[in-house]
Design an enzyme around this catalytic site. Structure first.
Site, PDB file in Angstrom:
ATOM      1  CG  HIS A 135      -1.678  11.590  -4.678  1.00  0.00           C
ATOM      2  ND1 HIS A 135      -2.615  12.503  -4.304  1.00  0.00           N
ATOM      3  CD2 HIS A 135      -1.725  10.623  -3.733  1.00  0.00           C
ATOM      4  CE1 HIS A 135      -3.208  12.111  -3.183  1.00  0.00           C
ATOM      5  NE2 HIS A 135      -2.678  10.968  -2.803  1.00  0.00           N
ATOM      6  CB  SER A 138      -3.338  12.721   5.390  1.00  0.00           C
ATOM      7  OG  SER A 138      -4.437  12.200   4.676  1.00  0.00           O
ATOM      8  CG  ASP A 158       5.037  15.521  -3.801  1.00  0.00           C
ATOM      9  OD1 ASP A 158       4.714  15.207  -4.966  1.00  0.00           O
ATOM     10  OD2 ASP A 158       4.219  15.519  -2.862  1.00  0.00           O
ATOM     11  NE  ARG A 164      -3.481   5.065  -5.145  1.00  0.00           N
ATOM     12  CZ  ARG A 164      -3.877   5.800  -4.094  1.00  0.00           C
ATOM     13  NH1 ARG A 164      -3.874   5.285  -2.895  1.00  0.00           N
ATOM     14  NH2 ARG A 164      -4.249   7.046  -4.261  1.00  0.00           N
ATOM     15  CE  LYS A 185       0.855  16.178  -1.624  1.00  0.00           C
ATOM     16  NZ  LYS A 185      -0.078  15.105  -1.910  1.00  0.00           N
ATOM     17  CE1 TYR A 190      -6.874  13.843  -1.369  1.00  0.00           C
ATOM     18  CE2 TYR A 190      -7.009  12.732   0.739  1.00  0.00           C
ATOM     19  CZ  TYR A 190      -6.392  12.915  -0.481  1.00  0.00           C
ATOM     20  OH  TYR A 190      -5.300  12.168  -0.810  1.00  0.00           O
ATOM     21  N   GLY A 232       7.353  11.823   0.851  1.00  0.00           N
ATOM     22  CA  GLY A 232       6.305  10.951   1.371  1.00  0.00           C
ATOM     23  C   GLY A 232       6.881   9.610   1.788  1.00  0.00           C
ATOM     24  NE  ARG A 233       5.426   5.223  -2.855  1.00  0.00           N
ATOM     25  CZ  ARG A 233       4.956   6.104  -3.740  1.00  0.00           C
ATOM     26  NH1 ARG A 233       5.584   7.258  -3.927  1.00  0.00           N
ATOM     27  NH2 ARG A 233       3.869   5.835  -4.436  1.00  0.00           N
ATOM     28  CB  THR A 276      -4.742  16.868  -1.968  1.00  0.00           C
ATOM     29  OG1 THR A 276      -3.710  17.017  -0.986  1.00  0.00           O
ATOM     30  CG2 THR A 276      -4.301  15.841  -3.002  1.00  0.00           C
ATOM     31  CE1 TYR A 315      -3.003   3.156   0.706  1.00  0.00           C
ATOM     32  CE2 TYR A 315      -1.644   3.467   2.669  1.00  0.00           C
ATOM     33  CZ  TYR A 315      -2.580   3.938   1.771  1.00  0.00           C
ATOM     34  OH  TYR A 315      -3.078   5.208   1.914  1.00  0.00           O
TER      35      TYR A 315
HETATM   36  C1  LIG Z   1       1.066   5.715   1.537  1.00  0.00           C
HETATM   37  C2  LIG Z   1       0.772   7.055   0.996  1.00  0.00           C
HETATM   38  C3  LIG Z   1      -0.392   7.720   1.375  1.00  0.00           C
HETATM   39  C4  LIG Z   1      -0.668   8.993   0.867  1.00  0.00           C
HETATM   40  N1  LIG Z   1      -1.787   9.659   1.309  1.00  0.00           N
HETATM   41  C5  LIG Z   1      -2.009  10.931   0.906  1.00  0.00           C
HETATM   42  C6  LIG Z   1      -3.097  11.676   1.438  1.00  0.00           C
HETATM   43  O1  LIG Z   1      -3.864  11.197   2.273  1.00  0.00           O
HETATM   44  N2  LIG Z   1      -3.259  12.941   1.001  1.00  0.00           N
HETATM   45  C7  LIG Z   1      -2.424  13.527   0.073  1.00  0.00           C
HETATM   46  O2  LIG Z   1      -2.613  14.682  -0.281  1.00  0.00           O
HETATM   47  N3  LIG Z   1      -1.376  12.838  -0.429  1.00  0.00           N
HETATM   48  C8  LIG Z   1      -1.159  11.571  -0.035  1.00  0.00           C
HETATM   49  N4  LIG Z   1      -0.074  10.891  -0.524  1.00  0.00           N
HETATM   50  C9  LIG Z   1       0.848  11.553  -1.456  1.00  0.00           C
HETATM   51  C10 LIG Z   1       1.962  12.268  -0.706  1.00  0.00           C
HETATM   52  O3  LIG Z   1       1.477  13.377  -0.007  1.00  0.00           O
HETATM   53  C11 LIG Z   1       3.072  12.757  -1.660  1.00  0.00           C
HETATM   54  O4  LIG Z   1       2.513  13.526  -2.674  1.00  0.00           O
HETATM   55  C12 LIG Z   1       3.855  11.594  -2.289  1.00  0.00           C
HETATM   56  O5  LIG Z   1       4.088  10.581  -1.341  1.00  0.00           O
HETATM   57  C13 LIG Z   1       5.169  12.108  -2.846  1.00  0.00           C
HETATM   58  O6  LIG Z   1       5.873  11.083  -3.478  1.00  0.00           O
HETATM   59  P1  LIG Z   1       7.022  10.212  -2.763  1.00  0.00           P
HETATM   60  O7  LIG Z   1       6.320   9.195  -1.918  1.00  0.00           O
HETATM   61  O8  LIG Z   1       7.742   9.592  -3.899  1.00  0.00           O
HETATM   62  O9  LIG Z   1       7.865  11.140  -1.931  1.00  0.00           O
HETATM   63  C14 LIG Z   1       0.212   9.605  -0.047  1.00  0.00           C
HETATM   64  C15 LIG Z   1       1.382   8.941  -0.417  1.00  0.00           C
HETATM   65  C16 LIG Z   1       1.666   7.683   0.092  1.00  0.00           C
HETATM   66  C17 LIG Z   1       2.948   6.999  -0.320  1.00  0.00           C
END
Ligand SMILES: Cc1cc2nc3c(=O)[nH]c(=O)nc-3n(C[C@H](O)[C@H](O)[C@H](O)COP(=O)(O)O)c2cc1C
Length: 403
Positions: free
Chosen positions: A300, A136, A331, A195, A276, A160, A354-355, A186, A54
């Site tokens: 994202h 988030s 990002d 996914r 974003k 959101y 993020g990750r 976002t 996930y």
């Molecule tokens: C597991 C996971 C959950 C995410 N959940 C959200 C979220 O709830 N809201 C949001 O705006 N972005 C969400 N994102 C996107 C992140 O905010 C971000 O844009 C993204 O992780 C950047 O890429 P990177 O993981 O390669 O750094 C999520 C990303 C991941 C990996």
């Protein structure tokens, strides 16, 4: 002929420097992880497959994420030599205020599923290290509990827009009351991305007890024990849910939202506004005209539209179009401090990861997030020194060449 001798104890003794014994297995694993990729490997072993997937996964064939990461890997950094780089300052302004390093922690949903310490752990590291953190809407710790865990952290709330507008207004009111500095809207989730790893793994919230997950529990007992013996998974902003992530997104989010709705948002939130999920120059202009204080070039993390533009590639043109009127952040795909430095050199004001911090969280809770932040910070500092700069605003297009 080489002359040989029998080694003497007096010569061997100074060479015998055993590694310090670390009895705590998590400490040991984190200390051995030298890069974010290493933390990812630890994370993969520490969490059930569906949870790792996930987090690690992206949408459809995952082309978007692959391209974003490979652009970072394939670009060239160009150093300038013979500068005094004995003191490197990584401070950057975000929303007009200084941040210790040029990245913030991006909003991520279901964080307490990855490790039971969840959002509180991320917020505490953010507080200690002066890194802003966006909670988030899909977070698994409430707005108020995150504020209580890290009262001094710079906190943003990621919204959101829901079908029920009054629910959104209520969330913004709570975030304001709890001292959140900025709202991050976002805009790249009009509907849920596909996914496929989640669908194949039968990933659901809360985790369903099936033959597969029970078998998995046998190989990840610590994770399951922590899940079952800590407070049940609830959300930052909704009371409960049971089903797949995609169903949840589609049920809640308003697919009718347009740019005109930003006026409603502006009326409900009087602090700084970050938008974003911008992926074209034209959209960057539209939201800047609508009053965004910062925009995030982002797809994202590749989790929505597959084959979307690579955000890094957009940076120079978007900065040229709107960079004097709004802050431009980027990002998606950042796995190292050198990636962050490259984005800044191309003109971005800041970045989000993020990750990178989630791998740390899965690898070792709060200590793992701290390790991820430490790795990225050291890499940023070292890359700047090797490029011959001591301040972030000295970075420029001369330092990077895109393929
Ligand atoms: C597991 C996971 C959950 C995410 N959940 C959200 C979220 O709830 N809201 C949001 O705006 N972005 C969400 N994102 C996107 C992140 O905010 C971000 O844009 C993204 O992780 C950047 O890429 P990177 O993981 O390669 O750094 C999520 C990303 C991941 C990996």
């Amino acid at each position: 002929m080489t002359q040989r001798q029998i080694p003497k104890w007096s010569e061997l003794k100074p060479l015998m420097r055993p590694k310090p014994l670390r009895f705590d297995a998590t400490e040991r694993r984190l200390a051995d992880a030298l890069t974010i990729a290493d933390l990812r490997t630890v994370a993969r072993h520490r969490t059930p497959r569906s949870v790792f997937d996930y987090t690690d996964g992206a949408a459809e064939a995952e082309i978007t994420l692959g391209r974003a990461r490979s652009l970072f890997r394939n670009l060239e950094l160009r150093p300038s030599i013979l500068h005094d780089v004995s003191a490197v300052d990584t401070t950057t302004d975000m929303l007009g205020k200084p941040a210790a390093v040029p990245f913030s922690f991006a909003p991520t949903g279901f964080t307490r599923l990855m490790h039971h310490e969840g959002e509180r752990a991320v917020a505490r590291v953010a507080e200690r290290r002066g890194i802003p953190y966006a909670l988030s809407t899909m977070g698994t710790t409430s707005i108020e509990d995150v504020a209580e865990a890290a009262p001094e952290a710079r906190k943003w709330f990621q919204l959101y827009v829901w079908k029920d507008r009054s629910a959104g207004e209520d969330l913004m009111g709570r975030a304001k009351a709890a001292g959140y500095e900025a709202l991050q809207l976002t805009v790249d989730v009009p509907v849920a991305g596909a996914r496929l790893r989640d669908a194949r793994n039968g990933f659901a919230i809360p985790p369903a007890l099936t033959v597969k997950t029970v078998l998995d529990a046998a190989t990840h007992p610590a994770w399951w024990m922590n899940l079952l013996t800590t407070e049940p998974l609830t959300f930052a902003s909704l009371s409960e849910w049971s089903g797949t992530v995609a169903d949840l997104l589609d049920k809640l989010f308003d697919a009718t939202m347009t740019i005109a709705d930003l006026e409603w948002l502006r009326a409900s939130w009087d602090g700084p506004l970050i938008i974003k999920g911008i992926q074209t120059i034209e959209d960057a202009r539209r939201v800047t005209d609508a009053g965004a204080d910062a925009i995030v070039l982002s797809n994202h993390g590749g989790r929505q539209l597959d084959r979307a533009p690579v955000p890094l590639r957009l940076v120079p043109d978007v900065v040229e179009a709107v960079g004097d009127r709004t802050e431009v952040w980027v990002d998606t795909g950042i796995m190292s401090g050198a990636d962050i430095v490259a984005a800044l050199a191309l003109g971005a004001d800041a970045t989000m990861v993020g990750r990178a911090y989630l791998y740390g969280l899965m690898a070792g809770g709060e200590r793992g997030v701290d390790r991820a932040a430490e790795i990225l910070t050291r890499e940023v500092r070292r890359t700047m020194a090797l490029l011959g700069v001591t301040r972030v605003d000295e970075l420029g297009p001369q330092h990077v060449r895109l393929p």
